[in-house]
Design an enzyme around this catalytic site. Structure first.
Site, PDB file in Angstrom:
ATOM      1  N   CYS A 216     -10.662   1.575  -7.788  1.00 33.11           N
ATOM      2  CA  CYS A 216      -9.741   1.930  -6.717  1.00 33.11           C
ATOM      3  C   CYS A 216      -9.752   0.759  -5.744  1.00 33.11           C
ATOM      4  O   CYS A 216     -10.766   0.086  -5.592  1.00 33.11           O
ATOM      5  CB  CYS A 216     -10.252   3.207  -6.032  1.00 33.11           C
ATOM      6  SG  CYS A 216      -9.327   3.712  -4.571  1.00 33.11           S
TER       7      CYS A 216
ATOM      8  N   LYS B 281     -16.349   6.494  -8.317  1.00 34.89           N
ATOM      9  CA  LYS B 281     -15.088   5.900  -7.840  1.00 34.89           C
ATOM     10  C   LYS B 281     -15.466   4.629  -7.090  1.00 34.89           C
ATOM     11  O   LYS B 281     -16.105   4.693  -6.035  1.00 34.89           O
ATOM     12  CB  LYS B 281     -14.363   6.894  -6.928  1.00 34.89           C
ATOM     13  CG  LYS B 281     -13.071   6.372  -6.322  1.00 34.89           C
ATOM     14  CD  LYS B 281     -12.377   7.508  -5.575  1.00 34.89           C
ATOM     15  CE  LYS B 281     -11.198   7.032  -4.742  1.00 34.89           C
ATOM     16  NZ  LYS B 281     -10.686   8.121  -3.880  1.00 34.89           N
TER      17      LYS B 281
ATOM     18  N   ARG C 212      -9.767  -2.569   8.599  1.00 34.84           N
ATOM     19  CA  ARG C 212     -10.378  -1.239   8.532  1.00 34.84           C
ATOM     20  C   ARG C 212     -11.828  -1.299   9.043  1.00 34.84           C
ATOM     21  O   ARG C 212     -12.725  -0.714   8.453  1.00 34.84           O
ATOM     22  CB  ARG C 212     -10.358  -0.703   7.098  1.00 34.84           C
ATOM     23  CG  ARG C 212     -10.243   0.802   7.027  1.00 34.84           C
ATOM     24  CD  ARG C 212     -10.534   1.338   5.634  1.00 34.84           C
ATOM     25  NE  ARG C 212     -10.279   2.761   5.595  1.00 34.84           N
ATOM     26  CZ  ARG C 212     -10.789   3.582   4.710  1.00 34.84           C
ATOM     27  NH1 ARG C 212     -11.581   3.150   3.772  1.00 34.84           N
ATOM     28  NH2 ARG C 212     -10.518   4.854   4.743  1.00 34.84           N
TER      29      ARG C 212
ATOM     30  N   TRP D 265       0.853  -1.175   0.000  1.00 38.02           N
ATOM     31  CA  TRP D 265       0.000   0.000   0.000  1.00 38.02           C
ATOM     32  C   TRP D 265       0.902   1.242   0.000  1.00 38.02           C
ATOM     33  O   TRP D 265       1.918   1.288   0.700  1.00 38.02           O
ATOM     34  CB  TRP D 265      -0.906  -0.017   1.237  1.00 38.02           C
ATOM     35  CG  TRP D 265      -1.695   1.249   1.363  1.00 38.02           C
ATOM     36  CD1 TRP D 265      -2.843   1.556   0.697  1.00 38.02           C
ATOM     37  CD2 TRP D 265      -1.370   2.383   2.174  1.00 38.02           C
ATOM     38  NE1 TRP D 265      -3.253   2.821   1.038  1.00 38.02           N
ATOM     39  CE2 TRP D 265      -2.373   3.358   1.942  1.00 38.02           C
ATOM     40  CE3 TRP D 265      -0.341   2.688   3.052  1.00 38.02           C
ATOM     41  CZ2 TRP D 265      -2.373   4.600   2.571  1.00 38.02           C
ATOM     42  CZ3 TRP D 265      -0.328   3.926   3.679  1.00 38.02           C
ATOM     43  CH2 TRP D 265      -1.354   4.856   3.439  1.00 38.02           C
TER      44      TRP D 265
ATOM     45  N   ASP E   9     -16.199  11.984  -2.013  1.00 36.88           N
ATOM     46  CA  ASP E   9     -15.587  10.715  -1.610  1.00 36.88           C
ATOM     47  C   ASP E   9     -16.342  10.116  -0.423  1.00 36.88           C
ATOM     48  O   ASP E   9     -17.529  10.408  -0.192  1.00 36.88           O
ATOM     49  CB  ASP E   9     -14.087  10.953  -1.324  1.00 36.88           C
ATOM     50  CG  ASP E   9     -13.230   9.732  -1.585  1.00 36.88           C
ATOM     51  OD1 ASP E   9     -13.171   8.854  -0.702  1.00 36.88           O
ATOM     52  OD2 ASP E   9     -12.620   9.642  -2.667  1.00 36.88           O
TER      53      ASP E   9
ATOM     54  N   ASP F  25     -14.461   1.734  -4.986  1.00 37.28           N
ATOM     55  CA  ASP F  25     -13.341   1.415  -4.106  1.00 37.28           C
ATOM     56  C   ASP F  25     -13.480   0.003  -3.516  1.00 37.28           C
ATOM     57  O   ASP F  25     -14.580  -0.588  -3.504  1.00 37.28           O
ATOM     58  CB  ASP F  25     -13.290   2.467  -2.981  1.00 37.28           C
ATOM     59  CG  ASP F  25     -11.893   2.658  -2.420  1.00 37.28           C
ATOM     60  OD1 ASP F  25     -11.019   1.839  -2.697  1.00 37.28           O
ATOM     61  OD2 ASP F  25     -11.699   3.648  -1.681  1.00 37.28           O
ATOM     62  N   MET F  26     -12.399  -0.510  -2.992  1.00 34.93           N
ATOM     63  CA  MET F  26     -12.383  -1.831  -2.341  1.00 34.93           C
ATOM     64  C   MET F  26     -11.174  -1.833  -1.407  1.00 34.93           C
ATOM     65  O   MET F  26     -10.053  -1.859  -1.872  1.00 34.93           O
ATOM     66  CB  MET F  26     -12.257  -2.916  -3.422  1.00 34.93           C
ATOM     67  CG  MET F  26     -12.488  -4.328  -2.967  1.00 34.93           C
ATOM     68  SD  MET F  26     -11.143  -5.043  -2.030  1.00 34.93           S
ATOM     69  CE  MET F  26      -9.871  -5.236  -3.272  1.00 34.93           C
ATOM     70  N   ASN F  27     -11.448  -1.786  -0.104  1.00 37.33           N
ATOM     71  CA  ASN F  27     -10.374  -1.437   0.820  1.00 37.33           C
ATOM     72  C   ASN F  27      -9.860  -2.530   1.740  1.00 37.33           C
ATOM     73  O   ASN F  27      -9.188  -2.215   2.732  1.00 37.33           O
ATOM     74  CB  ASN F  27     -10.801  -0.249   1.675  1.00 37.33           C
ATOM     75  CG  ASN F  27     -10.583   1.056   0.940  1.00 37.33           C
ATOM     76  OD1 ASN F  27      -9.534   1.260   0.353  1.00 37.33           O
ATOM     77  ND2 ASN F  27     -11.572   1.925   0.934  1.00 37.33           N
TER      78      ASN F  27
ATOM     79  N   ASP G 175      -2.812   5.438  -3.102  1.00 39.47           N
ATOM     80  CA  ASP G 175      -3.209   6.428  -2.095  1.00 39.47           C
ATOM     81  C   ASP G 175      -2.063   7.380  -1.800  1.00 39.47           C
ATOM     82  O   ASP G 175      -2.260   8.405  -1.146  1.00 39.47           O
ATOM     83  CB  ASP G 175      -3.631   5.726  -0.793  1.00 39.47           C
ATOM     84  CG  ASP G 175      -5.099   5.339  -0.824  1.00 39.47           C
ATOM     85  OD1 ASP G 175      -5.805   5.756  -1.759  1.00 39.47           O
ATOM     86  OD2 ASP G 175      -5.535   4.605   0.084  1.00 39.47           O
TER      87      ASP G 175
HETATM   88  C1  GLA Z   1      -9.371   4.467   0.057  1.00 45.82           C
HETATM   89  C2  GLA Z   1      -9.124   5.221  -1.222  1.00 45.82           C
HETATM   90  C3  GLA Z   1      -8.980   6.684  -0.922  1.00 45.82           C
HETATM   91  C4  GLA Z   1     -10.240   7.182  -0.253  1.00 45.82           C
HETATM   92  C5  GLA Z   1     -10.503   6.360   0.989  1.00 45.82           C
HETATM   93  C6  GLA Z   1     -11.856   6.711   1.589  1.00 45.82           C
HETATM   94  O1  GLA Z   1      -8.257   4.484   0.879  1.00 45.82           O
HETATM   95  O2  GLA Z   1      -8.003   4.712  -1.880  1.00 45.82           O
HETATM   96  O3  GLA Z   1      -8.739   7.409  -2.110  1.00 45.82           O
HETATM   97  O4  GLA Z   1     -11.312   7.073  -1.159  1.00 45.82           O
HETATM   98  O5  GLA Z   1     -10.507   4.977   0.729  1.00 45.82           O
HETATM   99  O6  GLA Z   1     -12.122   5.968   2.706  1.00 45.82           O
END
Ligand code: GLA
Length: 723
Positions: free
Chosen positions: A520, A470, A437, A193, A360, A472-474, A542
């Protein structure tokens, strides 16, 4: 004819004007990999003569020493003592297969893969080779597509159970090539990351080496790509043989160097934690792999991959279009925003020439920090009293497009969705859940979960009248288990998740064809051709620090074009690293991707806003060249204190060159930077200085880069051919 078949020699010759890929059937049975590389008319050498001449007595099957033959579809168990492409557990528990030629077909075009992303190929031609194991009835279709205009062979495998008993796939890779030309080094992209896709080159040694992911995503840590070449390979010279994969989940990319120095390169779905039952009549489709040959070093390889991606993988309205300049509120506000604050930022963005405002994380449920509400895609009226539509109307009213963040594949334990459906996440009943997270992963192998996501995301997109998403997948997956699968099928979950994801992406992106989608995954944790098929750009990392971004984007460009790399100017000191870099440098680096801002514009002094306005005009004027020109890496941040790259227009009449210094060094002379891709016969004028140079001069002697005064200084040149 891109694919020639010679029945008397039993040879298939796949070719375009520059490359050949030759398969020969030996003993009428086994497809042997005879040649891949620079275009040849034919190969007359007898592969058997070469490979049978071993001192050591080996295993033979039908009098063939499979252990030494370069094979198109090797399988362990009948004489080949290396790991193979396919492993099938049969009813009696054994897994040896004797896959012999059955039939073949040569098709115009290139069939799409069912349920999986794949490159288009109206102009391509496809060889389908059918092999069959008589004993079990397991049959295999190997597909190879060759393109006239790119030096890439697209490969995939389909496995069919034509037998009478169920079988279980324990490994089903997408491609294998046994390379004999003493390959000496392996280049891969590895990272973490905030420092994704760092270029790593190492000497090949006997045994296994490569990259892999077991995370349920292609990952920050590894990229489904590897390149082999001699130790003399440079950016511009030498032969490179590269493999990459159109897949977003766990993968395996491996090179095994055997005792005869043959390098077996394989790529495909990660076999670890994978199995798949095939009942009689069932089939399994592997993802698509791309085999790229370049006679022009790593830069040559990259341009082939860029063309593959741009011409044949990315789709939709934005695939070849200019991209809106955006401002994203994440690093400007994090979770601490309300409608007024957002509108203030948006108005400022409009004033400096930005096109798109992106809201976001934090607009839904009651998400004030990152520990709640994923899954509850309902407007948070505390922050947005007029809902998404109210905000979106006002943003549109300012003359901006409106974009929205989602993380649709996730669920927070603190969410209404979780309270209603605690079994919808990936979890092992009775075991403690492992959060990352503060969130869990939704089980996309389940139809009801997929339907929920498609409906919830679509409803919010409609409500917000959004122009951009956007996606996302975190977090990655663990505690693998699905309530929707019985105990014998749990190892199917990883791949079923990805198939489910692709089904969702297909549904949502085709329902909103005018929306620009950016993928993302905590930055660049799922940067692969699979995601590019649905979404033409991806947030590269990021880490928005310009100096670190030089490395990340330089590495990413090994495989992916500039038009896929989300890159934004952010605040200083940088929020990930605390480093300060000049605005001009942050902008020059962000121009190496799809350009935007990730900072609170309302706090900038007037002079910086004026500079941003000028920069935005420049980006808009140069965007077609920056995004879609031929890209060349010139100077590697992995080898020293400088980064340089350039984009050249197709007609070679225009180029933009970017050079970025690292920390300043005392007592250094100006640098000479030889350029690439220009027309040696043309004269080029540097738009800013008005100086004129010959194309030959620029590509041999080079362009003089002024000395740096201060840390992290960037210089950009816009060169235009003079009539
Ligand atoms: C991830 C994305 C960031 C932002 C955060 C929001 O980390 O990569 O750009 O969108 O989530 O929680």
């Amino acid at each position: 004819m891109p694919i020639l078949y010679s029945p008397e020699n039993q040879v298939f010759h796949l070719q375009n004007d520059r490359i050949s890929y030759i398969i020969r059937l030996v003993a009428g049975k086994y497809p042997i990999h005879q040649y891949w590389g620079k275009k040849v008319r034919a190969i007359h050498a007898d592969v058997m003569e070469r490979c049978c001449n071993q001192q050591e007595e080996g295993f033979t099957l039908h009098e063939l020493p499979l252990d030494t033959l370069p094979q198109e579809c090797p399988v362990f168990g009948c004489g080949d003592m290396r790991q193979g492409m396919l492993e099938v557990r049969q009813a009696d528990g054994s897994s040896a297969l004797d896959l012999c030629y059955d039939s073949h077909e040569i098709l115009k075009g290139k069939p799409a893969l069912k349920g999986l992303p794949s490159a288009r190929g109206e102009e391509a031609e496809t060889l389908v080779l059918r092999l069959r194991d008589e004993h079990s009835g397991v049959a295999v279709e190997l597909s190879y597509s060759v393109y006239p205009d790119i030096d890439v062979i697209a490969r995939n495998m389909r496995v069919v159970n034509d037998g009478e008993q169920p079988v279980v796939l324990e490994r089903a890779l997408s491609a294998c090539v046994d390379l004999e030309n003493t390959h000496a080094q392996l280049t891969t992209l590895s990272g973490a990351w905030a420092r994704e896709r760092q270029i790593v080159t190492r000497p090949l040694v006997p045994g296994h080496q490569g990259v892999e992911s077991v995370r349920g995503a292609s990952s920050h840590q590894a990229c489904p790509f590897m390149a082999l070449g001699k130790s003399t390979v440079t950016e511009d010279e030498g032969e490179v043989y590269a493999l990459s994969l159109c897949y977003s989940g766990s993968f395996w990319a491996d090179v095994f160097v055997d005792c005869n120095d043959m390098a077996r390169a394989q790529i495909g779905i990660q076999p670890f934690q994978f199995s798949w039952e095939l009942k009689p009549g069932d089939s399994f489709q592997t993802p698509e792999a791309y085999l790229c040959y370049s006679a022009n070093g790593l830069n040559g390889m990259s341009r082939e991959f860029h063309h593959l991606c741009g011409r044949y993988i990315t789709r939709g309205k934005y695939a070849h279009a200019s991209r809106p300049l955006l401002v994203n509120n994440w690093e400007a506000t994090y979770f601490d925003f309300n409608e007024d604050k957002l509108l203030e930022l948006a108005a400022c963005a409009k004033d400096v020439g930005i096109d798109l405002f992106v809201l976001d994380d934090g607009w839904f449920g009651h998400r004030d920090v990152d520990n709640s509400s994923l899954g509850d895609w309902v407007d948070d009226r505390r922050k947005l009293p007029n809902g998404l539509r109210g905000l979106s109307d006002k943003i549109h009213g300012l003359g901006l497009k409106f974009g929205l963040w989602f993380e649709p594949e996730m669920i927070s334990p603190d969410s209404d969705l979780y309270r209603a459906h605690p079994d919808w996440c990936i979890h092992i009943p009775g075991r403690m859940q492992v959060e990352s997270r503060h969130q869990l992963v939704l089980d996309l192998s389940r139809k009801e979960v997929r339907e929920y996501i498609i409906d919830a995301v679509s409803a919010a997109m409609e409500r917000g009248n959004v122009d951009y998403v956007k996606w996302d997948m975190n977090r990655n997956m663990n505690m693998l288990h699905s309530d929707g699968l019985d105990s014998a099928h749990q190892k199917e979950l990883n791949h079923r998740y990805i198939l489910g994801l692709y089904e969702i992406l297909e549904a949502v992106t085709s329902r909103f064809p005018d929306v620009l989608f950016e993928s993302c995954a905590g930055g660049g944790g799922r940067f692969d051709f699979g995601m590019m098929y649905y979404m033409p750009q991806a947030w590269c990392s990021d880490d928005t620090d310009a100096f670190m971004r030089c490395r990340i984007q330089y590495g990413t460009s090994m495989v992916f074009p500039v038009s896929t790399m989300g890159a934004h100017v952010s605040a200083v000191p940088n929020h990930q690293m605390g480093r300060s870099t000049p605005l001009a440098t942050r902008a020059a680096v962000a121009m190496g991707g799809t350009y935007g801002y990730e900072l609170d514009l309302t706090r900038l002094p007037k002079e910086e806003l004026d500079e941003i306005r000028r920069l935005n005009e420049k980006v808009k004027a140069l965007q077609p060249l920056l995004l879609y020109g031929e890209f060349y890496r010139l100077c590697s941040p992995f080898e020293g204190n400088k980064t340089a790259f350039m984009s050249v227009s197709e007609d070679r009449c225009e180029a933009v060159v970017t050079h970025v210094y690292g920390p300043a060094e005392p007592n250094r002379q100006p640098v000479l930077l030889p350029l690439r891709g220009l027309d040696a016969e043309k004269e080029y004028r540097d738009v800013e200085s008005g100086r004129v140079y010959g194309g030959d001069e620029l590509m041999t002697h080079g362009l003089t880069i002024p000395r740096a005064w201060g840390d992290y200084m960037a210089t950009q040149f816009h060169l235009v051919a003079v009539d």
